[in-house]
Motif scaffolding. Structure first.
Motif, PDB file in Angstrom:
ATOM      1  N   GLU A 108       8.371 -11.019  23.194  1.00 18.28           N
ATOM      2  CA  GLU A 108       9.367 -12.042  23.449  1.00 18.28           C
ATOM      3  C   GLU A 108       9.060 -13.316  22.666  1.00 18.28           C
ATOM      4  O   GLU A 108       9.974 -13.980  22.167  1.00 18.28           O
ATOM      5  CB  GLU A 108       9.440 -12.342  24.943  1.00 18.28           C
ATOM      6  N   ASP A 109       7.795 -13.663  22.556  1.00 17.92           N
ATOM      7  CA  ASP A 109       7.425 -14.840  21.756  1.00 17.92           C
ATOM      8  C   ASP A 109       7.805 -14.644  20.297  1.00 17.92           C
ATOM      9  O   ASP A 109       8.294 -15.569  19.636  1.00 17.92           O
ATOM     10  CB  ASP A 109       5.927 -15.099  21.867  1.00 17.92           C
ATOM     11  N   PHE A 110       7.575 -13.437  19.792  1.00 14.94           N
ATOM     12  CA  PHE A 110       7.924 -13.173  18.402  1.00 14.94           C
ATOM     13  C   PHE A 110       9.429 -13.259  18.195  1.00 14.94           C
ATOM     14  O   PHE A 110       9.902 -13.849  17.211  1.00 14.94           O
ATOM     15  CB  PHE A 110       7.413 -11.790  18.005  1.00 14.94           C
ATOM     16  N   ALA A 111      10.212 -12.673  19.099  1.00 13.09           N
ATOM     17  CA  ALA A 111      11.670 -12.716  18.962  1.00 13.09           C
ATOM     18  C   ALA A 111      12.183 -14.147  19.000  1.00 13.09           C
ATOM     19  O   ALA A 111      13.061 -14.530  18.216  1.00 13.09           O
ATOM     20  CB  ALA A 111      12.319 -11.880  20.062  1.00 13.09           C
ATOM     21  N   ALA A 112      11.633 -14.964  19.899  1.00 15.38           N
ATOM     22  CA  ALA A 112      12.058 -16.359  19.983  1.00 15.38           C
ATOM     23  C   ALA A 112      11.705 -17.138  18.724  1.00 15.38           C
ATOM     24  O   ALA A 112      12.423 -18.068  18.328  1.00 15.38           O
ATOM     25  CB  ALA A 112      11.418 -17.021  21.205  1.00 15.38           C
ATOM     26  N   ALA A 113      10.611 -16.778  18.062  1.00 11.45           N
ATOM     27  CA  ALA A 113      10.211 -17.471  16.840  1.00 11.45           C
ATOM     28  C   ALA A 113      11.013 -17.023  15.634  1.00 11.45           C
ATOM     29  O   ALA A 113      11.223 -17.813  14.694  1.00 11.45           O
ATOM     30  CB  ALA A 113       8.723 -17.254  16.587  1.00 11.45           C
TER      31      ALA A 113
END
Length: 418
Positions: A277-282
């Motif tokens: 999820e952190d990667f997708a948000a970035a």
């Protein structure tokens, strides 16, 4: 022996749980304090998961041994598992809340369960002189072909146009086979469904040809024509709009650069993120910025082409078509070929249907067929047909790309050659 007694008590953490926290040791018959006490039948039944697997995570690591050995962080393992179709629901069967939690255990255990040392972190893709030159070639050949068409007459003009179109097609094919715009999913972990549906070349050719000839043909058809073939100039009865086509050919270079920028930055985010999820948000703002950057470059090239050729820039039509082709290629580059093929096919079909209804309305009793297209052209002009069609298709692909290209598996480094 008090430590062994603690392990034998009901409710004590199992070996898999100790491995997951990083404080346990690999399963073996003995440890540094002596031989391990055999488990009772009740304890074995309580600690054994369903399907009879004593250590399901270890079995999963065995199936994905190469992925675990080459991974430099848990997120890379999570990306590979995601590419192989393992979801959070699948991770729950391994007693983990999500794929990243499962990947963390696999990453923590690989250094103990395997003998292969961890490799160095993957470097970002490099800028190579060959693909830089190849991306500049379609625009240069297109400009030469347009100049040859304007400088020749009669049959020589026809030959110049045919030779220029063939040369530009070959140059574009070469540019799409090298560098950031080339297909890289063949060496990525996991299958890519729909790869056989990625044959978009005929529909791309149709869309570009419509940008060159379609508006003039539609105007002539609504007026009862065309009576003559196009002469290759913008002031003829069947005019050619070469400025958008020249800008699109020149935009091959900024498309490659922005695609390279997206890949390089996404690889860095992949190494720094601590979860899917952190990667997708970035990556979402990175994808949006890449898309806007390409559209700005295309708008600048449209202004330049319009000034050089003395033609209208047709910004709405050209930007909509450029956005559609860029997003389709970006998805195809990362292995998602089904949606671009479907959307490009539908877009070309709608444009062809608009022309077909105008010609079919000339049959007795079928005059009503041309009413929607005639109303649209009368209200907003002939370029409204490709603008609305390509714009709606580009919007659909943008939504699809926001879902697909923000996955870690879409940017996972290629697997090493065997």
């Amino acid at each position: 022996m008090s430590g062994l007694g603690e392990l034998d008590r009901p409710g004590a953490p199992t070996g898999a749980a100790l491995d997951r926290t990083g404080s346990g040791k690999p399963e073996s018959a003995c440890d540094s304090t002596g031989p391990r006490k055999p488990e009772s039948g009740a304890d074995r039944a309580a600690s054994t998961p369903r399907r009879g697997a004593a250590d399901p995570v270890k079995a999963l690591m065995h199936r994905h041994r190469e992925l675990c050995e080459r991974a430099v962080d848990p997120l890379e393992i999570a990306a590979g598992l995601e590419a192989h179709g393992i979801t959070d629901r699948t991770a729950a069967r391994f007693r983990h809340r999500d794929v990243f939690s499962l990947a963390e255990e696999m990453y923590a255990r690989v250094s103990r369960d395997g003998d292969t040392p961890l490799p160095a972190p993957p470097a970002a893709p490099r800028v190579r002189a060959d693909w830089v030159l190849l991306t500049l070639l379609p625009g240069a050949l297109c400009a030469a072909a347009i100049a040859a068409v304007h400088l020749t007459q009669g049959r020589s003009r026809l030959f110049a146009a045919a030779a220029g179109a063939l040369a530009m097609a070959l140059a574009l094919r070469a540019a799409l086979r090298r560098g950031p715009l080339s297909r890289t999913d063949t060496d990525r972990p996991g299958p890519r469904p729909g790869a056989a549906s990625g044959r978009t070349t005929p529909w791309t050719v149709w869309l570009v040809a419509y940008a060159l000839l379609g508006n003039g043909l539609l105007d002539n058809a609504l007026a009862g024509g065309p009576d003559t073939l196009p002469t290759g100039t913008a002031d003829s009865t069947w005019p050619l709009t070469a400025a958008p086509v020249l800008a699109l050919a020149l935009a091959c270079a900024p498309a490659a650069w922005t695609a390279h920028l997206l890949t390089a930055r996404a690889r860095r985010k992949l190494a720094a993120s601590r979860g899917l999820e952190d990667f997708a948000a970035a990556v979402r703002p990175l994808l949006a910025g890449t898309f806007v950057l390409f559209l700005c470059a295309l708008a600048a090239l449209l202004t330049l082409s319009s000034a050089v050729l003395g033609e209208p820039a047709a910004y709405p039509q050209a930007l909509a078509l450029g956005a559609l082709l860029f997003l389709a290629r970006l998805l195809t580059t990362h292995g998602f070929t089904y949606a671009p093929a479907v959307v490009l096919t539908a877009t070309a079909t709608v444009e062809a249907a608009a022309l077909a209804t105008v010609f079919a309305s000339r049959l007795p009793g079928f005059g009503f067929l041309a009413t929607p297209v005639e109303t649209l052209v009368t209200t907003w002009g002939a370029d409204s047909v490709p603008t609305l069609t390509c714009g709606a298709a580009a919007l659909a692909l943008l939504v699809h790309a926001t879902r697909k290209l923000t996955r870690a598996s879409a940017h996972a480094p290629p697997e090493p050659a065997r």
